[in-house]
Enzyme design. Sequence first.
Site, mmCIF file in Angstrom:
data_model
loop_
_atom_site.group_PDB
_atom_site.id
_atom_site.type_symbol
_atom_site.label_atom_id
_atom_site.label_comp_id
_atom_site.label_asym_id
_atom_site.label_seq_id
_atom_site.Cartn_x
_atom_site.Cartn_y
_atom_site.Cartn_z
ATOM 1 N N ALA A 1 0.856 -1.196 -0.029
ATOM 2 C CA ALA A 1 -0.088 0.077 0.016
ATOM 3 C C ALA A 1 1.029 1.382 0.038
ATOM 4 O O ALA A 1 2.130 1.268 0.281
ATOM 5 C CB ALA A 1 -0.868 0.239 1.159
ATOM 6 N N LYS A 2 0.441 2.423 -0.179
ATOM 7 C CA LYS A 2 1.014 3.613 0.106
ATOM 8 C C LYS A 2 0.068 4.711 0.156
ATOM 9 O O LYS A 2 -0.920 4.525 -0.316
ATOM 10 C CB LYS A 2 1.875 3.665 -1.255
ATOM 11 C CG LYS A 2 3.206 4.704 -0.973
ATOM 12 C CD LYS A 2 4.132 3.931 -0.116
ATOM 13 C CE LYS A 2 5.491 4.906 0.090
ATOM 14 N NZ LYS A 2 6.377 3.952 0.606
ATOM 15 N N GLY A 3 0.592 5.716 0.820
ATOM 16 C CA GLY A 3 -0.307 6.989 0.884
ATOM 17 C C GLY A 3 0.499 8.235 0.791
ATOM 18 O O GLY A 3 1.605 8.279 0.645
#
Length: 430
Positions: free
Chosen positions: A117-119
Amino acid sequence: MIAQGGRVASFSPHDELNVYASAEARFEVAAKKLGLDDGVYRFMRYPDKEITVYIPVTLDSGQLEVFIGYRVHHSLVRGPCKGGIRFAPDVTLDEVRALASEMTWKCAVVNIPFGGAKGGVICDPTKLSRGELERITRRYTAELSEWFGPERDVPAPDLGTNEQIMAWIMDTYSMHVRRTTTAVVTGKPIQMGGSQGRREATGRGLMIACEKALAKFGLKRDLTRVIVQGFGNVGSVAATLMHQAGYRIVGVADIHGGLYNEKGFDIPKLVNWVYQQHQPLPDFPDGGERMTAQEVLFQPADIVIPAAIENQITRDNVERLQTRILCEGANGPSTAYADEELDRKGIFVIPDILANAGGVTVSYFEWVQDRQGFFWRENVVNDRLKDILERSFDDVVGYAETHGVNNRTAAYMLAIDRVAFVLKLRGIYA
Ligand code: NAD
């Protein structure tokens, strides 16, 4: 960039600096070599979910501002999603999407039970007060409280975010679910469920990878010249540990510029200069020749460690590298266009998804410790990190040799294969 189905064989030269295109190109090469089934290929090249959140925040001036934030889940196949959150003015959804898929492959390369994931939030943390940063973080977390969770998605720090921001995420999430949930985030302060050794883990991992490469080539530390671009969490720790271990650090750089000195730098003194005295790195009084931060990468060395930002080594400059080993500390420091020339020059590349996986590995240890409620000593953390990274290095290099591909393609093939294997076991719920 995302096509509506089928394979996209190549990407246009205009995309060289688009990290999503670079990540996709590398995925393509590995998927093709693996002969991945078309359906599995399609499943893996798209993210699982993406969300854009609009974050209303009252600034200290009383003005209401709206910040834009993203979170991308690339894969939940091998476990909960794992990936950092960056706060930076130039965050884009493309970048976040690319980094999320890279996290899937990174976790699979080191064989830990997470997907990627990444944000990110578009903001400049250097221009925001502590209170403003806290309000952005809490509202971003509140908007994503149903996405986050120890069994769903476990964020961590990245560019522009730190332990304090992780503490606010943990607190906000805990308020929403009405119980203290330390395992929802990693990279927290040690006093509230963080792990010993987490801060140093990425830099330590780079050194472990370099040690393996040195052993492979029969090189000696004291005769090994190292250049480190970036003097933040990753670069300064790698430089410090490698200096302690006896390597000669001949090149250093940060956002203000670079220095090269064939005789080597006194790294503890440089750390004091930058972190205690708060001086720009290139003004270091015991320094060598001044140059731009990018130029330092092309000076003579045995190991070059780009540990700052992406796209530093491109098709326009790759042929200027004068090193035997390229150990990628940053995410995406070289573009996919540079790969062929790296091969042609015979540079031994330790690709980012292997080289900088120390951070996510100790994040995994942090998550395990939080769930156990039992915390390990630093030497236990470091020994387990060494064990995982050494094994992963051998897996990747062994795979490259067996299949006649370069280390980067090997790392991707190994990772994709591991995800595909579990995907087949789980099957598609539909
Ligand atoms: P950081 O913010 O602590 O440090 C970044 C460093 O790079 C600073 O010294 C900064 O001055 C320098 N820098 C910024 N722009 C530059 C430029 N244009 N030229 C030269 N130097 C520049 O960040 P970090 O945590 O050390 O992360 C560095 C890289 O490593 C990023 O790509 C990040 O995604 C990646 N990474 C970090 C971790 C981690 O655990 N922190 C883990 C895996 C990968």
